[in-house]
Design an enzyme around this catalytic site. Structure first.
Site, PDB file in Angstrom:
ATOM      1  N   TYR A 270     -12.221  -3.856  -3.277  1.00 14.33           N
ATOM      2  CA  TYR A 270     -12.958  -4.207  -1.771  1.00 14.33           C
ATOM      3  C   TYR A 270     -14.321  -5.140  -2.081  1.00 14.33           C
ATOM      4  CZ  TYR A 270      -8.502  -2.671   0.236  1.00 14.33           C
ATOM      5  OH  TYR A 270      -7.434  -2.626   0.967  1.00 14.33           O
TER       6      TYR A 270
ATOM      7  N   GLU B 198      -9.100 -10.966  -7.513  1.00 19.12           N
ATOM      8  CA  GLU B 198      -8.273  -9.806  -7.516  1.00 19.12           C
ATOM      9  C   GLU B 198      -7.273  -9.911  -8.518  1.00 19.12           C
ATOM     10  OE1 GLU B 198      -9.243  -9.234  -2.550  1.00 19.12           O
ATOM     11  OE2 GLU B 198      -7.123  -9.877  -3.178  1.00 19.12           O
TER      12      GLU B 198
ATOM     13  N   ASN C  19      -1.682  -0.384   7.261  1.00 19.11           N
ATOM     14  CA  ASN C  19      -1.102  -1.648   7.906  1.00 19.11           C
ATOM     15  C   ASN C  19      -0.266  -2.151   6.454  1.00 19.11           C
ATOM     16  OD1 ASN C  19      -3.202  -2.304   5.802  1.00 19.11           O
ATOM     17  ND2 ASN C  19      -4.420  -3.455   7.523  1.00 19.11           N
TER      18      ASN C  19
ATOM     19  N   LYS D 163       0.713  -1.222  -0.196  1.00 22.75           N
ATOM     20  CA  LYS D 163       0.128   0.113   0.062  1.00 22.75           C
ATOM     21  C   LYS D 163       0.908   1.055   0.151  1.00 22.75           C
ATOM     22  CE  LYS D 163      -3.745  -2.321   2.371  1.00 22.75           C
ATOM     23  NZ  LYS D 163      -4.597  -2.381   3.570  1.00 22.75           N
TER      24      LYS D 163
ATOM     25  N   HIS E 278      -1.935  -5.085   1.413  1.00 16.94           N
ATOM     26  CA  HIS E 278      -2.975  -5.750   1.118  1.00 16.94           C
ATOM     27  C   HIS E 278      -2.602  -7.523   0.663  1.00 16.94           C
ATOM     28  CE1 HIS E 278      -6.907  -7.541  -0.470  1.00 16.94           C
ATOM     29  NE2 HIS E 278      -6.402  -8.010  -1.331  1.00 16.94           N
TER      30      HIS E 278
HETATM   31  P1  ADP Z   1      -7.257  -7.273   5.400  1.00 16.64           P
HETATM   32  O1  ADP Z   1      -6.615  -6.282   4.599  1.00 16.64           O
HETATM   33  O2  ADP Z   1      -6.553  -7.621   6.726  1.00 16.64           O
HETATM   34  O3  ADP Z   1      -7.850  -8.502   4.595  1.00 16.64           O
HETATM   35  P2  ADP Z   1     -10.036  -6.166   5.562  1.00 16.64           P
HETATM   36  O4  ADP Z   1     -10.323  -6.909   4.267  1.00 16.64           O
HETATM   37  O5  ADP Z   1     -10.746  -6.545   6.824  1.00 16.64           O
HETATM   38  O6  ADP Z   1      -8.490  -6.658   6.196  1.00 16.64           O
HETATM   39  O7  ADP Z   1      -9.998  -4.657   5.574  1.00 16.64           O
HETATM   40  C1  ADP Z   1      -9.497  -4.025   4.349  1.00 16.64           C
HETATM   41  C2  ADP Z   1      -8.588  -2.725   4.817  1.00 16.64           C
HETATM   42  O8  ADP Z   1      -9.502  -1.768   5.619  1.00 16.64           O
HETATM   43  C3  ADP Z   1      -7.546  -3.315   5.996  1.00 16.64           C
HETATM   44  O9  ADP Z   1      -6.368  -3.610   5.631  1.00 16.64           O
HETATM   45  C4  ADP Z   1      -7.441  -1.651   6.526  1.00 16.64           C
HETATM   46  O10 ADP Z   1      -6.653  -1.127   5.849  1.00 16.64           O
HETATM   47  C5  ADP Z   1      -8.738  -1.215   6.471  1.00 16.64           C
HETATM   48  N1  ADP Z   1      -9.711  -1.476   7.669  1.00 16.64           N
HETATM   49  C6  ADP Z   1     -10.339  -2.496   7.990  1.00 16.64           C
HETATM   50  N2  ADP Z   1     -11.048  -2.534   9.083  1.00 16.64           N
HETATM   51  C7  ADP Z   1     -10.841  -1.105   9.356  1.00 16.64           C
HETATM   52  C8  ADP Z   1     -11.320  -0.514  10.557  1.00 16.64           C
HETATM   53  N3  ADP Z   1     -12.217  -0.970  11.598  1.00 16.64           N
HETATM   54  N4  ADP Z   1     -10.989   0.996  10.686  1.00 16.64           N
HETATM   55  C9  ADP Z   1     -10.253   1.500   9.783  1.00 16.64           C
HETATM   56  N5  ADP Z   1      -9.743   0.968   8.633  1.00 16.64           N
HETATM   57  C10 ADP Z   1     -10.064  -0.344   8.645  1.00 16.64           C
HETATM   58 MG    MG Z   2      -9.305  -8.289   3.156  1.00 10.18          MG
END
Ligand code: ADP
Ligand code: MG
Length: 203
Positions: free
Chosen positions: A56, A172, A158, A16, A161
């Site tokens: 997403y 994806e 974080n 990211k 992805h």
């Molecule tokens: P992942 O990336 O671990 O698969 P998710 O698909 O649940 O996680 O969410 C996508 C992205 O959205 C996360 O990597 C993070 O950047 C953001 N995100 C998820 N949940 C939250 C939240 N509660 N508050 C803020 N950002 C979030």
């Molecule tokens: Mg995810």
């Protein structure tokens, strides 16, 4: 190796914008490469908001699951979630993700190898850096939490992805790459990782 063999599993990974700005490209790629996974596609690009929203929402369950995951995480820490409605939570997350994911270049990649989806998720670590395992990329290299990102009304930063399931990975990969951008080739080390007979070493 024939088609459908476990060594052919592929996953989509993106560094990211914060990962690129933190100059962690090499560090992150090293983690996947040293496990024995093979990089089969890579490109640096600036995504559009539309591309991010589609990414997403390729999985129709994402809005519900991610909202529920957030609520559960707040409750586990004894905190009150920003809303009890998972869809209200993800509407906000999605809007913030568009800002976050289009703020600079991202590095899109496809990695291939046995259990690629699962091992990449394991090494990447859980979504919220505050609770990601020590030793995982998110656990080792970021400071962030849902409560801090909610206070500041932004997406959790974080670094990475990574596809959450084999089905998600397939959708994806198609969303980010054209079929001809995926390279089929052999890595010398696959002889050791996958060859059934492990022969031809001794002279
Ligand atoms: P992942 O990336 O671990 O698969 P998710 O698909 O649940 O996680 O969410 C996508 C992205 O959205 C996360 O990597 C993070 O950047 C953001 N995100 C998820 N949940 C939250 C939240 N509660 N508050 C803020 N950002 C979030
Ligand atoms: Mg995810």
């Amino acid at each position: 190796m024939e088609k459908g063999h476990p060594s052919k599993e592929r996953t989509f990974v993106a560094i990211k914008p914060d990962g690129i700005q933190r100059t962690l490209i090499g560090e992150i790629i090293k983690r996947y490469e040293r496990m024995g996974l093979k990089m089969v596609a890579i490109k640096i690009m600036v995504a559009t908001e539309d591309h991010i929203e589609k990414h997403y929402t390729l999985d129709p369950a994402w809005r519900t699951v991610t909202g529920e995951k957030t609520i559960a995480s707040y409750k586990k820490k004894g905190l009150t979630p920003p809303s009890e409605d998972p869809l209200e939570i993800t509407a906000k997350i999605l809007a913030n993700l568009k800002t976050y994911m289009t703020s600079g270049p991202i590095l899109a990649m496809v990695w291939q190898g046995a259990h690629a989806v699962e091992v990449v998720r394991k090494v990447t670590g859980g979504t919220e850096p505050l609770t990601s395992d020590v030793g995982s990329i998110r656990g080792d290299f970021v400071l962030d939490s849902y409560s801090m990102s909610d206070t500041d009304n932004r997406a959790v930063r974080n670094l990475i992805h990574a596809s959450g399931s084999v089905d998600e990975a397939e959708m994806e990969i198609n969303h980010w790459f054209k079929p001809e951008e995926l390279i089929e080739y052999r890595l010398v080390q696959e002889q050791i990782i996958y060859d059934v007979n492990i022969d031809g070493i001794l002279e």
